[in-house]
Design a protein around this motif. Structure first.
Motif, PDB file in Angstrom:
ATOM      1  N   ALA A   1      25.230  56.627  29.938  1.00 52.47           N
ATOM      2  CA  ALA A   1      24.981  55.313  29.344  1.00 52.47           C
ATOM      3  C   ALA A   1      23.622  54.773  29.762  1.00 52.47           C
ATOM      4  CB  ALA A   1      26.076  54.334  29.753  1.00 52.47           C
TER       5      ALA A   1
ATOM      6  N   ASN B   1      23.874  57.311  21.609  1.00 56.18           N
ATOM      7  CA  ASN B   1      25.141  56.743  22.086  1.00 56.18           C
ATOM      8  C   ASN B   1      26.094  57.834  22.567  1.00 56.18           C
ATOM      9  OD1 ASN B   1      26.867  54.575  22.668  1.00 56.18           O
ATOM     10  ND2 ASN B   1      27.930  54.789  20.716  1.00 56.18           N
TER      11      ASN B   1
ATOM     12  N   ASN C   1      25.181  49.928  21.604  1.00 54.40           N
ATOM     13  CA  ASN C   1      24.794  51.274  21.196  1.00 54.40           C
ATOM     14  C   ASN C   1      23.281  51.455  21.274  1.00 54.40           C
ATOM     15  OD1 ASN C   1      27.466  51.652  20.642  1.00 54.40           O
ATOM     16  ND2 ASN C   1      27.253  51.779  18.421  1.00 54.40           N
ATOM     17  N   TYR C   2      22.859  52.461  22.030  1.00 55.93           N
ATOM     18  CA  TYR C   2      21.444  52.826  22.114  1.00 55.93           C
ATOM     19  C   TYR C   2      21.303  54.320  21.856  1.00 55.93           C
ATOM     20  CZ  TYR C   2      20.215  48.383  24.424  1.00 55.93           C
ATOM     21  OH  TYR C   2      19.999  47.057  24.720  1.00 55.93           O
TER      22      TYR C   2
ATOM     23  N   ASP D   1      21.101  56.715  27.731  1.00 55.69           N
ATOM     24  CA  ASP D   1      21.129  56.223  26.346  1.00 55.69           C
ATOM     25  C   ASP D   1      20.304  54.945  26.216  1.00 55.69           C
ATOM     26  OD1 ASP D   1      22.758  58.055  24.893  1.00 55.69           O
ATOM     27  OD2 ASP D   1      24.577  57.168  25.714  1.00 55.69           O
TER      28      ASP D   1
ATOM     29  N   GLY E   1      29.060  56.521  24.323  1.00 55.25           N
ATOM     30  CA  GLY E   1      30.042  55.953  23.405  1.00 55.25           C
ATOM     31  C   GLY E   1      30.965  57.013  22.831  1.00 55.25           C
TER      32      GLY E   1
END
Length: 422
Positions: free
Chosen positions: A242, A214, A210-211, A245, A217
């Protein structure tokens, strides 16, 4: 437009498609500090300077790669390896981060936002006990124009020699870019496949951990819950978002940038890569599609300023639309229709600085690009009765860029005022 030659297209690609670690605005500040530090051998006690409002806007809210921190002053305190260019922070240690954090917390780092003629402008001075070095960067993120050591101007050398206006590359049309991609020997552009490799690795990292916000996600979880389909579009959104992120959330991996921005490079690249995987294309086909995507994004962005109130991932996604259209049809009209559709759809997205929320804009622009390509395949396109769109795609692009160059400057100032007063 001046007719552009085969070597000039290659020069454009090599100049504007570059490896970059972290958001390029705080990286530019770190780069300036790293250049100055090369001229001072003793410990740095203080850092002061000024940066353009636009650069300040894009540096204040993004996580610095390899750290959990953000902020303009901290970027200047970290410094790094100036020889690495836009990868200046590659290999920084925990000790370096702690030292920079302590210097910043002591109040000895102070960078002010100023109105400047150049959207990218950094004037930064490092002080030690007995020496000081001032570095000025203008026009692009690593373009050092002046260095002063103890008020004595230094002779610039090597990669820091400023490029004169006489050496600027000519602009080009989408048709010229398409003709180049269709006929260039594949070995000449084989290097562009690196953009798929680098940005795919960043996307994989963003899906692994997770960045930022997210965003990818949330989309992946929605697929598991049955709220959205497991299809090509959702995979394209996840793969592209992604990478953004991860980049904006401080992942210690580089991106392949386009026109000075990692998010732009991600948005140009990942939709094309995802579609190519779906079509099971070979490396040569993917390379040509990516070269076209990058060139179209460059052609559009070169018509307005590097930083503005217009969210540049929206124009970068037009490059992706061109690359995807080429993969599906090899047809110039389909490419033009797709870009006209995008201009009619997402021209109003503002740039309110680099931050974790950029991944949301990347997702929006990617979805628009794919939708616009699908419409173009059916010969459905926005036309001259649709707002700023003209019957000619080049005129439509110029209309969009004129908005960014002129009336949106006031918008930009309001955005900067809101952000700096929060």
């Amino acid at each position: 437009m001046q007719k552009i030659t085969h070597p000039q297209f290659l020069d454009w690609l090599k100049k504007e498609v570059r490896i970059s670690l972290g958001c390029t605005e705080p990286i530019a500040i770190a780069f300036a500090a790293a250049v100055a530090a090369k001229y001072i051998k003793d410990p740095i006690l203080k850092i002061t300077g000024q940066i353009s409002e636009n650069l300040y806007k894009n540096a204040m809210g993004v996580t610095i790669p390899g750290t959990s921190y953000c902020g303009v002053n901290l970027a200047g305190a970290i410094g790094g390896n100036s020889d690495a260019g836009l990868e200046v922070l590659k290999g920084i240690t925990a000790a370096q981060i702690a030292e920079a954090y302590a210097l910043n917390e002591s109040g000895k780092v102070h960078l002010d936002a100023v109105e400047a003629d150049n959207f990218i402008f950094i004037d930064l001075t490092l002080y030690s006990l007995n020496n000081r070095c001032r570095v000025i960067i203008q026009e692009n993120h690593t373009n050092v124009t002046d260095i002063y050591v103890n008020n004595i101007k230094q002779t610039l050398k090597g990669e820091w020699v400023r490029e004169s206006d006489d050496n600027l590359l000519p602009h080009f049309s989408l048709k010229e870019a398409s003709d180049f991609v269709n006929h260039v020997p594949i070995d000449d552009i084989a290097f562009i496949l690196k953009s798929a490799e680098v940005n795919t690795a960043l996307s994989d990292e963003g899906q692994r951990k997770n960045y930022g916000l997210n965003v990818n996600g949330a989309l992946s979880q929605a697929r598991k819950n049955g709220f959205i389909s497991t299809d090509l579009l959702s995979q394209m959104l996840i793969n592209t978002t992604a990478a953004s992120d991860a980049r904006m959330g401080g992942a210690p991996l580089p991106a392949m940038s386009n026109y000075g921005s990692g998010n732009q490079g991600i948005t140009v690249t990942m939709p094309v890569v995802t579609l190519a995987r779906h079509l099971d294309t070979d490396d040569e086909t993917l390379t040509r599609a990516l070269a076209l995507a990058h060139l179209v994004a460059i052609s559009i962005h070169a018509r307005y300023s590097r930083l503005s109130a217009l969210c540049a991932v929206s124009t970068a996604a037009m490059g992706a639309a061109a690359g995807m259209s080429w993969l599906l049809t090899r047809d110039d009209q389909t490419i033009s229709y797709a870009i006209s559709n995008m201009i009619s759809d997402i021209s109003g997205i503002i740039c309110d600085g680099a931050s974790n929320s950029c991944a949301m804009k990347v997702s929006t622009a990617t979805a628009c690009a794919f939708k616009s390509v699908l419409m173009a395949q059916q010969n459905s396109t926005a036309g001259e009765r649709d707002g700023i769109v003209s019957s000619n795609v080049e005129n439509s692009i110029n209309n969009l860029c004129q908005l960014a160059l002129s009336p949106m400057r006031k918008t930009d100032k309001e955005i900067i005022s809101i952000m700096t007063l929060k």
